[in-house]
Design an enzyme around this catalytic site. Sequence first.
Site, PDB file in Angstrom:
ATOM      1  N   ASP A  98       3.717  -2.236   6.558  1.00 40.08           N
ATOM      2  CA  ASP A  98       4.747  -2.361   7.702  1.00 40.08           C
ATOM      3  C   ASP A  98       5.774  -3.308   7.013  1.00 40.08           C
ATOM      4  O   ASP A  98       5.402  -4.402   6.331  1.00 40.08           O
ATOM      5  CB  ASP A  98       3.997  -3.394   8.800  1.00 40.08           C
ATOM      6  CG  ASP A  98       4.916  -3.218   9.898  1.00 40.08           C
ATOM      7  OD1 ASP A  98       5.395  -2.455  10.150  1.00 40.08           O
ATOM      8  OD2 ASP A  98       4.265  -3.811  11.062  1.00 40.08           O
ATOM      9  N   ARG A 123       2.556   5.625   5.494  1.00 39.27           N
ATOM     10  CA  ARG A 123       2.470   5.096   6.870  1.00 39.27           C
ATOM     11  C   ARG A 123       2.328   6.177   8.081  1.00 39.27           C
ATOM     12  O   ARG A 123       3.348   7.133   7.902  1.00 39.27           O
ATOM     13  CB  ARG A 123       3.881   4.377   7.122  1.00 39.27           C
ATOM     14  CG  ARG A 123       4.151   3.919   8.671  1.00 39.27           C
ATOM     15  CD  ARG A 123       3.120   2.610   8.993  1.00 39.27           C
ATOM     16  NE  ARG A 123       3.330   2.127  10.477  1.00 39.27           N
ATOM     17  CZ  ARG A 123       4.398   1.444  10.578  1.00 39.27           C
ATOM     18  NH1 ARG A 123       5.081   0.695   9.673  1.00 39.27           N
ATOM     19  NH2 ARG A 123       4.631   0.865  11.738  1.00 39.27           N
ATOM     20  N   ASP A 131       9.365  -5.187   7.923  1.00 40.59           N
ATOM     21  CA  ASP A 131      10.237  -5.649   9.198  1.00 40.59           C
ATOM     22  C   ASP A 131      11.308  -6.610   8.726  1.00 40.59           C
ATOM     23  O   ASP A 131      10.806  -7.607   8.002  1.00 40.59           O
ATOM     24  CB  ASP A 131       9.383  -6.639  10.406  1.00 40.59           C
ATOM     25  CG  ASP A 131       8.384  -5.409  10.999  1.00 40.59           C
ATOM     26  OD1 ASP A 131       8.734  -4.315  11.087  1.00 40.59           O
ATOM     27  OD2 ASP A 131       7.202  -6.147  11.535  1.00 40.59           O
ATOM     28  N   ARG A 137      -2.340   0.059   9.681  1.00 41.02           N
ATOM     29  CA  ARG A 137      -1.603   0.665   8.691  1.00 41.02           C
ATOM     30  C   ARG A 137      -1.416   0.148   7.266  1.00 41.02           C
ATOM     31  O   ARG A 137      -1.825  -0.954   7.007  1.00 41.02           O
ATOM     32  CB  ARG A 137       0.063   0.311   9.315  1.00 41.02           C
ATOM     33  CG  ARG A 137       0.041  -1.440   9.543  1.00 41.02           C
ATOM     34  CD  ARG A 137       1.137  -1.711  10.590  1.00 41.02           C
ATOM     35  NE  ARG A 137       0.576  -1.278  11.817  1.00 41.02           N
ATOM     36  CZ  ARG A 137       1.684  -1.214  12.884  1.00 41.02           C
ATOM     37  NH1 ARG A 137       2.688  -1.614  12.704  1.00 41.02           N
ATOM     38  NH2 ARG A 137       1.143  -0.929  14.210  1.00 41.02           N
TER      39      ARG A 137
HETATM   40  N1  ROI Z   1      -1.629  -8.322  12.793  1.00 40.98           N
HETATM   41  C1  ROI Z   1      -1.694  -9.336  11.724  1.00 40.98           C
HETATM   42  N2  ROI Z   1      -2.688 -10.167  11.701  1.00 40.98           N
HETATM   43  N3  ROI Z   1      -0.712  -8.962  10.691  1.00 40.98           N
HETATM   44  C2  ROI Z   1       0.330  -7.985  10.780  1.00 40.98           C
HETATM   45  O1  ROI Z   1       1.289  -7.895   9.852  1.00 40.98           O
HETATM   46  C3  ROI Z   1       0.182  -7.250  11.901  1.00 40.98           C
HETATM   47  N4  ROI Z   1       1.375  -6.435  12.351  1.00 40.98           N
HETATM   48  C4  ROI Z   1       1.456  -5.663  13.283  1.00 40.98           C
HETATM   49  C5  ROI Z   1       0.230  -5.889  14.422  1.00 40.98           C
HETATM   50  C6  ROI Z   1      -0.104  -4.486  14.809  1.00 40.98           C
HETATM   51  C7  ROI Z   1       1.110  -6.626  15.599  1.00 40.98           C
HETATM   52  N5  ROI Z   1      -0.629  -6.857  14.092  1.00 40.98           N
HETATM   53  C8  ROI Z   1      -0.529  -7.482  13.081  1.00 40.98           C
HETATM   54  O2  ROI Z   1       2.400  -4.787  13.513  1.00 40.98           O
END
Ligand code: ROI
Length: 170
Positions: free
Chosen positions: A95, A83, A97, A92
């Site tokens: 991610d 990342r 969260d 990325r």
């Molecule tokens: N857009 C989608 N479709 N899925 C994601 O997990 C995702 N994650 C993000 C941002 C950049 C907001 N856009 C995303 O962090």
Amino acid sequence: MTSAYIALGSNLDNPASQLRRALRQLNCLHQCQIESLSGAYSSAAIGPGTQPDYLNAVVKLATALSAPQLLGATQTIENSQGRIRSQRWGPRTLDLDILLYGGEEIHTQSLQIPHPRMAERNFVLYPLAEIAGEKLILPCGGVLGSLLANCPLGDLVRTQVSLDIEHEPG
Ligand code: ROI
């Protein structure tokens, strides 16, 4: 043990492999075990420029780690999968969260739980509902079903991609 819900997302370098690798790493964390896992959902990237589509999922993790320890562990996993934090909302490899940590509300500089933008993200709410159910009550008192009612499915598609980490070669 506390139940934590973690959202996974990737839109670079074979997203399905990225998610499976992350799941294996989460499952291997000290005193952590995956309790349930949503399907893999695909959607167009929310973010600047032209980006590959995302693959997203949500996992429920039983954990003995504190919320800050879990945050540290998720960041270590993100970093281990290449990342790079160069552009806000840029593409990325991975991610992770933390959406929910038990019934706790946490507001520190490094950690916001419930995740502050989860209510507006279909790619978080629909996989979360798949494993937690629409009756899930959030720490602030809201019900997941009500959030879903205000968050259109849009272009989100539940795919046939398998995130099974037990039968995957690597
Ligand atoms: N857009 C989608 N479709 N899925 C994601 O997990 C995702 N994650 C993000 C941002 C950049 C907001 N856009 C995303 O962090």
